[in-house]
Write an enzyme that holds these catalytic residues in place. Sequence first.
Site, mmCIF file in Angstrom:
data_model
loop_
_atom_site.group_PDB
_atom_site.id
_atom_site.type_symbol
_atom_site.label_atom_id
_atom_site.label_comp_id
_atom_site.label_asym_id
_atom_site.label_seq_id
_atom_site.Cartn_x
_atom_site.Cartn_y
_atom_site.Cartn_z
ATOM 1 N N ASP A 101 0.311 13.633 -3.143
ATOM 2 C CA ASP A 101 0.015 14.928 -2.536
ATOM 3 C C ASP A 101 -0.170 16.048 -3.549
ATOM 4 O O ASP A 101 0.135 15.882 -4.728
ATOM 5 C CB ASP A 101 1.122 15.303 -1.527
ATOM 6 C CG ASP A 101 2.518 14.870 -2.002
ATOM 7 O OD1 ASP A 101 2.723 14.774 -3.213
ATOM 8 O OD2 ASP A 101 3.389 14.639 -1.147
ATOM 9 N N ASP A 147 13.778 16.144 6.328
ATOM 10 C CA ASP A 147 13.284 16.042 7.712
ATOM 11 C C ASP A 147 12.576 14.707 7.974
ATOM 12 O O ASP A 147 11.969 14.520 9.023
ATOM 13 C CB ASP A 147 12.366 17.229 8.059
ATOM 14 C CG ASP A 147 11.089 17.261 7.215
ATOM 15 O OD1 ASP A 147 10.883 16.348 6.370
ATOM 16 O OD2 ASP A 147 10.278 18.185 7.408
ATOM 17 N N HIS A 166 10.085 13.307 6.063
ATOM 18 C CA HIS A 166 8.704 13.120 5.601
ATOM 19 C C HIS A 166 8.626 12.173 4.400
ATOM 20 O O HIS A 166 9.554 12.098 3.597
ATOM 21 C CB HIS A 166 8.014 14.459 5.300
ATOM 22 C CG HIS A 166 8.534 15.218 4.125
ATOM 23 N ND1 HIS A 166 9.014 16.501 4.201
ATOM 24 C CD2 HIS A 166 8.633 14.883 2.803
ATOM 25 C CE1 HIS A 166 9.376 16.916 3.004
ATOM 26 N NE2 HIS A 166 9.171 15.949 2.135
ATOM 27 N N GLU A 212 4.834 15.359 7.746
ATOM 28 C CA GLU A 212 5.967 15.984 8.415
ATOM 29 C C GLU A 212 6.178 15.346 9.797
ATOM 30 O O GLU A 212 5.279 14.678 10.319
ATOM 31 C CB GLU A 212 5.696 17.490 8.562
ATOM 32 C CG GLU A 212 5.562 18.233 7.230
ATOM 33 C CD GLU A 212 6.903 18.456 6.518
ATOM 34 O OE1 GLU A 212 7.816 17.617 6.651
ATOM 35 O OE2 GLU A 212 7.017 19.471 5.813
HETATM 36 C C1 F6R Z 1 6.444 14.372 -3.297
HETATM 37 C C2 F6R Z 1 6.538 13.925 -1.922
HETATM 38 C C3 F6R Z 1 7.692 14.275 -1.051
HETATM 39 C C4 F6R Z 1 9.050 14.185 -1.740
HETATM 40 C C5 F6R Z 1 10.149 14.650 -0.782
HETATM 41 C C6 F6R Z 1 11.514 14.612 -1.410
HETATM 42 O O1 F6R Z 1 5.247 13.924 -3.897
HETATM 43 O O2 F6R Z 1 5.639 13.292 -1.491
HETATM 44 O O3 F6R Z 1 7.702 13.403 0.056
HETATM 45 O O4 F6R Z 1 9.293 12.879 -2.142
HETATM 46 O O5 F6R Z 1 9.863 15.963 -0.376
HETATM 47 O O6 F6R Z 1 11.598 15.605 -2.380
HETATM 48 P P1 F6R Z 1 12.796 15.606 -3.437
HETATM 49 O O7 F6R Z 1 12.608 14.399 -4.252
HETATM 50 O O8 F6R Z 1 12.562 16.852 -4.251
HETATM 51 O O9 F6R Z 1 14.040 15.608 -2.645
#
Ligand code: F6R
Length: 261
Positions: A67, A136, A138, A143
Amino acid sequence: MEVIIKQDAEAASLLGAKLVASVIRKNPSSVLGLATGSTPLKLYKNLIEFHKKEGLDFSSCTTFNLDEYVGLSPDHPSSYHYFMNENLFRHINVPQKQVHIPDGQTQDVPLHCLEYETKMRQAGGVDLQILGIGTDGHIGFNEPSSSLSSRTRIKTLTEKTLTDNASFFKSGETMPHHVLTMGIGTIMEAKSCLLLAFGEKKADIVAQMVEGPITSMVPASALQWHRSATVIVDEAASTKLKRLEYYRWVYQSKPEWQRFE
Ligand code: F6R
């Protein structure tokens, strides 16, 4: 889904890095799906060390990131282009032309997303997708309520994710509300998935992902349907799992030929 519990984020990240390294050693032309955020940082540090000390070779690998924020230029310090260069790419030998990250500044979002999917297909598909999980539920930036068959597209972040990720932006800086992300359907086509989750604040969502119903309200639960998904968590993120002892027992009893440690 295989669930592996390690004592802490260090041990979990080292094991994750060994899994990635074993995939690359078996197939030097591997296509890797990469994540950003705090979760994979230690795994990337380990991969850099394997590259520098053991000669782990990325020269034939191709990478696709999950992403990118809409509107951020590649040199913006909070962009995922910048994150990947700083935390992985500039320390290893993957050629720039084999690196792919969605372009947050594209003028034609639908066309760019379609082309991103085409490039993944032309590269032979992702061999191993590295994932983190949002509080959440994702994965990528899919989401809750994302279609479980979604493809790369634009998504709007939830308040929860905006709050969780605010620390990656300077105080007072406006955070983009939109992202380009691989879809759940895109992620599910990877030949294998490796999801890491650390810390107490991930414990609830890890339990929902692994043991709850498959639902678009917990997008990561789609991985229950994946043919080869490995989840590596630390003790703190494992505390809400009902079948914790079973997962430990499975891992201890793993046949030698299946191990990558
Ligand atoms: C990042 C991504 C997100 C993160 C998720 C967890 O490329 O795709 O799904 O893996 O938001 O974020 P952290 O690792 O910062 O807790």
